[in-house]
Design a protein around this motif. Structure first.
Motif, PDB file in Angstrom:
ATOM      1  N   LEU B 122       0.807  -1.215   0.000  1.00  7.22           N
ATOM      2  CA  LEU B 122       0.000   0.000   0.000  1.00  7.22           C
ATOM      3  C   LEU B 122       0.846   1.274   0.000  1.00  7.22           C
ATOM      4  N   PHE B 125       0.948   3.154  -3.361  1.00  9.04           N
ATOM      5  CA  PHE B 125      -0.170   3.884  -3.944  1.00  9.04           C
ATOM      6  C   PHE B 125       0.279   5.295  -4.270  1.00  9.04           C
ATOM      7  N   SER B 313      -7.374  -3.266  -7.736  1.00  7.64           N
ATOM      8  CA  SER B 313      -7.035  -3.551  -6.330  1.00  7.64           C
ATOM      9  C   SER B 313      -5.571  -3.859  -6.113  1.00  7.64           C
ATOM     10  N   LYS B 314      -4.950  -4.519  -7.095  1.00  8.54           N
ATOM     11  CA  LYS B 314      -3.546  -4.884  -6.919  1.00  8.54           C
ATOM     12  C   LYS B 314      -2.628  -3.811  -7.472  1.00  8.54           C
ATOM     13  N   ALA B 317      -5.039   0.128  -5.344  1.00  8.88           N
ATOM     14  CA  ALA B 317      -5.324  -0.186  -3.941  1.00  8.88           C
ATOM     15  C   ALA B 317      -6.691  -0.834  -3.805  1.00  8.88           C
ATOM     16  N   PRO B 318      -6.837  -1.803  -2.907  1.00  5.67           N
ATOM     17  CA  PRO B 318      -8.151  -2.409  -2.680  1.00  5.67           C
ATOM     18  C   PRO B 318      -9.176  -1.391  -2.211  1.00  5.67           C
ATOM     19  N   GLY B 319      -8.724  -0.349  -1.543  1.00  7.30           N
ATOM     20  CA  GLY B 319      -9.650   0.644  -0.992  1.00  7.30           C
ATOM     21  C   GLY B 319     -10.407   1.431  -2.029  1.00  7.30           C
ATOM     22  N   LEU B 320      -9.965   1.398  -3.281  1.00 11.33           N
ATOM     23  CA  LEU B 320     -10.672   2.136  -4.316  1.00 11.33           C
ATOM     24  C   LEU B 320     -11.967   1.457  -4.717  1.00 11.33           C
TER      25      LEU B 320
END
Lengths: 480, 480
Positions: B122, B125, B313-314, B317-320
């Protein structure tokens, strides 16, 4: 005139002859020709149109006429105006391609005046403040914030919302019982699934409401049981104990506008306690009350029986897909589990940004600004109707972003009015469309054969398009 | 020693005595005491800790020991380090409150070394670039972009993805057949619902895969039928015609790492055509291939039979919560309709931002940078294992962000290894956990009684935490 198209402000030939010969005005003809060219796909998204001066010279018409035509088509969404980049053909979510049937967003083809309810004035979205808040959020967020997190959502936002909702709407909750979701649409869907797991088979809905929500409830495998309305809101005394929950809009009934009277709020909570049921409070426009102090959320009467659903769709923008549920303890686990299964969690950057907006006080200031703006819109609407359509009764205007226009008996039937509206590109809805359940089967007020009523949203049009929209509305009503 | 707590860098008393008496090192004792204080809720989120100098003086230990302890707990996510603001207790998504059971994100309580698969680093990012792209997106987006739009998502992103996916993965699609969704999780859920409507009752899944996806398929009312694997990927020759679809990871089988051989890709497409079924290609890490040219997407063999699922996600970021489905024509309408029902559409600002990143070339540069970074990680992993655990066979490393470590027969059983890993806070998974369907009932390779195998993700730890994670892993394997 030939019809050839080039991009980047080059030659653009338009054939206005036929329309003019048929008696249409110059500006209307130009608008129609442009609109047609875009709809047909001859002018493709991104194509740059000639400057207003160039096109005016080319067609031998006044530059200002072109400016107004470009402005009108921009308001309708066919064209895009960007500072320094001139006028281009807008990129729309329904590209016109050959014979392919593209699934459409709300149909925009003939919308010249958007008075559909449920939409805020998108020109009010605080882009600069949003960007600044995003910057602050990204500057301080730990790396793990961008990873997979829990289904409730970012703690920063849940904490900010807990305090904000308590202060502004009297909601009693805490961060462990708030769930951030993708619009009230997703929230309601998760709730319905959770209720179904608990054995619910139906949801009581107000006799007039939001058809997409009714469809959502049914898609979740629950039936909708209409609850009659009167001037004091939903007839909660008629709540059916077999319903798993009651979906209400207590602050400002959608669409009729009545606030749910205090004794009825208490009665609904009593019903929920006695029957072990839930009330879902859709506080869709709770921040927009004009004439008196806002009514606090019903949820405060019993946080273990009332689910509070709030949203940023009206105060900020529907495109954010940011909403929240303040849940009773017993529903936290099931709804969170279903959220995990649906999409793991909501996107984090918006959440962090909204948290920043709230904690910095920017959100409060923005909402106040919107409230002032929308109140002026409401006042202009009321004044215009008083002057041009005095036979129309305007209701539900003490709050929110929409109003109901009741016409007297003997007026043109609702269906005919809607057809006339569509013919001139005026988007609004008839009260009948909002009816829950089969026509005539709900015992509600109005109904088949009753005087027509229209639901109009006065928030949607950008400022420069509002006068024309008002004109079109008054024109329609004058002939009703 | 007393245990009293104050915020803002004031006194902080910690009791290290017991741990020291038990033989624990000074740094480990300090880390444990801090970790416990946060987990118990005595140190609340946002509380500022004393400076390393102050705490060192207070406890009579070297400042550097405190620095390292703070650093370790920051890497674990318990503390937060911000430039100019010192060290604070991190805001986490699972606040510890009294007896309330808060639904948790991934359990972090004992994670000191995060080697779980499926997570990117992360710290990579690109916050600055993301912010800049957001600024550009907000500067040029028309107002209507912030409103309610169609379920497929913003046209800007769908156009950018169409070109990007064609160029980078060989995907053949167009903007009208791309749907933006909230993670592959949501995309897969929508697909399953659409398949169920068409009469599907089961989905073939690779014998080893991602258990949350298996759960999702079952929650959608479909059963999972495991498909055996070998070194050439899924045994598509064994595809059951009763299955409505086959879910595959053809570029890099998850978790075993085998690419699906060319003849098998063709066979799967043939199966789909002959049986009127679909293949779902989960291209979860398709941009990360190290040793040779990436294998193009299988979808290109037949866009009307293969659904291509991709994700940010990879790479970001997964948070998107940003992912996409390139759909066969026949599935566009049903999936779009189900998306509308689920949450109307995905949030727009991320979409516009990603579109900007892609069209500006920034995304390409970022992915290349990530690829280089992860390849180095992979190389360090391989070297460390070769030196410290030469009995372990590392597989699946030609691509992606994870590897499978096969231990020789006679090694410590998998369950015991996992227990030892958990005891030292090392997060990883055993291959057995990834098994689809009941143990022993899938005809797959390995299984009960076979040699243990571990799945480790080497992307997750930030750079400064990676060496310690590698050490912990090698330590575990040495004793296996």
């Amino acid at each position: 005139m030939s019809t050839s198209w080039t991009s980047f402000g080059g030659d653009l030939h338009l054939d206005l002859g036929e329309r003019r010969a048929a008696g249409a005005g110059l500006r209307a003809s130009l608008e129609d020709a442009l609109r047609e060219a875009v709809q047909d796909g001859r002018l493709t998204p991104g194509t740059r149109l000639p400057s207003s001066r160039a096109l005016g010279e080319d067609l031998g018409i006044a530059r200002n006429t072109v400016v107004e035509a470009y402005g009108q088509l921009t308001a309708e969404g066919w064209l895009s105006s960007r500072q320094g980049s001139g006028t281009t053909v807008a990129r729309r979510s329904v590209p016109v391609r050959g014979g392919r049937t593209a699934p459409a967003g709300p149909r925009r083809r003939s919308v010249r005046h958007d008075l559909m309810s449920g939409r805020p004035d998108l020109s009010l979205f605080p882009r600069t403040a949003w960007l600044a808040a995003t910057r602050r959020a990204l500057a301080t967020a730990p790396h793990e914030a961008l990873g997979y997190g829990g289904p409730l959502g970012r703690i920063e936002l849940r904490e900010a919302l807990t305090h904000y909702l308590a202060r502004v709407r009297g909601v009693r909750t805490d961060p462990d019982r708030l769930l951030v979701c993708g619009g009230v649409q997703q929230g309601l869907g998760l709730l319905c699934a959770a209720l179904r797991e608990r054995g619910a088979r139906s949801v009581a809905v107000e006799a007039y409401g939001l058809p997409p929500q009714h469809a959502l409830i049914r898609a979740a495998g629950l039936s909708t049981v209409p609850l009659p309305l009167d001037e004091r809101g939903a007839r909660v005394d008629l709540l059916d104990a077999r319903c798993g929950a009651a979906l209400l809009t207590p602050a400002h009934q959608f669409p009729t506008g009545a606030p749910l009277a205090a004794d009825r709020r208490a009665a609904a909570v009593r019903w929920a306690r006695e029957q072990d049921r839930y009330v879902v409070e859709d506080d869709y426009d709770g921040e927009f009350r004009y004439d008196r102090q806002p009514l606090g959320a019903m949820q405060a009467l019993d946080p273990e029986r009332v689910v509070y659903a709030g949203t940023a769709s009206k105060s900020l923008a529907p495109g954010l897909r940011l909403a929240w549920l303040a849940l009773p303890d017993a529903l936290v686990e099931p709804v969170a589990r279903l959220k995990t299964m649906a999409d793991t969690m909501s996107p984090v950057i918006e959440q962090l940004t909204l948290a920043e907006l709230i904690t910095s006080g920017t959100y409060d200031r923005h909402v106040r600004r919107c409230r002032l703006h929308y109140r002026r819109r409401r006042d202009r609407l009321v004044a215009a109707l008083a002057e041009h359509a005095p036979h129309v009764r305007v209701t539900g205007i003490a709050a929110g972003l929409h109003a109901v226009l009741q016409l007297p008996p003997g007026s043109t039937p609702e269906a005919e009015l809607l057809a006339r509206a569509e013919a001139v590109g005026l988007a609004l809805s008839g009260l009948t469309w909002h009816r829950a359940g089969p026509p005539g089967g709900d015992g509600g007020d109005g109904g088949d054969g009753g005087p027509p009523a229209l639901v109009i949203g006065y928030a949607a049009p950008p400022e420069h398009a509002f006068p024309a929209a008002l004109d079109a509305l008054c024109e329609l009503l004058r002939g009703a």
